[in-house]
Design a protein around this motif. Structure first.
Motif, PDB file in Angstrom:
ATOM      1  N   TYR A 191      39.632  35.025  43.782  1.00 21.05           N
ATOM      2  CA  TYR A 191      40.605  36.109  43.722  1.00 21.05           C
ATOM      3  C   TYR A 191      40.029  37.307  44.467  1.00 21.05           C
ATOM      4  CZ  TYR A 191      42.191  33.151  39.910  1.00 21.05           C
ATOM      5  OH  TYR A 191      42.599  32.088  39.160  1.00 21.05           O
TER       6      TYR A 191
ATOM      7  N   SER B 150      41.489  40.056  45.351  1.00 19.06           N
ATOM      8  CA  SER B 150      41.985  41.353  44.884  1.00 19.06           C
ATOM      9  C   SER B 150      42.630  41.157  43.513  1.00 19.06           C
ATOM     10  CB  SER B 150      43.005  41.941  45.863  1.00 19.06           C
ATOM     11  OG  SER B 150      44.221  41.230  45.789  1.00 19.06           O
TER      12      SER B 150
ATOM     13  N   ASP C 280      45.526  41.876  42.615  1.00 21.72           N
ATOM     14  CA  ASP C 280      46.896  41.374  42.762  1.00 21.72           C
ATOM     15  C   ASP C 280      46.961  39.848  42.744  1.00 21.72           C
ATOM     16  OD1 ASP C 280      47.704  43.991  43.027  1.00 21.72           O
ATOM     17  OD2 ASP C 280      47.720  43.927  45.222  1.00 21.72           O
ATOM     18  N   LYS C 281      45.855  39.199  43.079  1.00 19.69           N
ATOM     19  CA  LYS C 281      45.845  37.740  43.147  1.00 19.69           C
ATOM     20  C   LYS C 281      45.422  37.065  41.839  1.00 19.69           C
ATOM     21  CE  LYS C 281      45.211  37.720  48.109  1.00 19.69           C
ATOM     22  NZ  LYS C 281      44.404  37.316  49.235  1.00 19.69           N
TER      23      LYS C 281
ATOM     24  N   TYR D  22      44.362  38.650  34.416  1.00 16.58           N
ATOM     25  CA  TYR D  22      44.600  40.079  34.569  1.00 16.58           C
ATOM     26  C   TYR D  22      44.628  40.763  33.201  1.00 16.58           C
ATOM     27  CZ  TYR D  22      46.628  44.402  36.329  1.00 16.58           C
ATOM     28  OH  TYR D  22      46.842  45.714  36.648  1.00 16.58           O
TER      29      TYR D  22
END
Length: 120
Positions: free
Chosen positions: A92, A94, A96-97, A103
């Motif tokens: 990952y 970032s 966002d990924k 998350y």
């Protein structure tokens, strides 16, 4: 005079050998593959997993490198968790990924670290 009550140290739930085997198996590696990638013999890996042999720091470093983990991961106890950040960072690139589950989990850990004033 009354004897002083001592508290026994709590040992990790899993031994080093069990942890090593678990991580190797989650990587879908055989003992022979781990041995080849770490520069050790298959017999050494087997002896470490069965706890017939104690590893040196150098051996632990070789195993950690071959398993693509931080050496501390081999010693994490039931109340100390070590994120496999090396692998997460590669997978990952970032935030966002990240998967929604990761998350949320990382967000909770960061919030907890702030709550106990470990980070600002």
């Amino acid at each position: 005079m009354a004897k002083k009550k001592t508290t026994a140290l709590k040992h990790p739930e899993y031994s080093l050998g069990e942890r090593l085997k678990f991580i190797r198996e989650t990587r879908k590696m055989t003992q022979a593959e781990l041995a080849e990638q770490s520069g050790l013999t298959q017999a050494t890996v087997a002896n470490l997993e069965s706890e017939r042999k104690s590893p040196s720091i150098e051996t632990l470093e070789k195993l950690a490198a071959a398993l693509d983990i931080h050496i501390a991961t081999l010693f994490s106890s039931e109340d100390v968790y070590v994120f496999d950040l090396k692998r997460l960072r590669r997978k990952y690139t970032s935030a966002d990924k990240l998967t929604p589950h990761l998350y949320m989990a990382i967000g909770r850990i960061v919030q907890y670290a702030k709550d106990i004033e470990f980070i600002n």
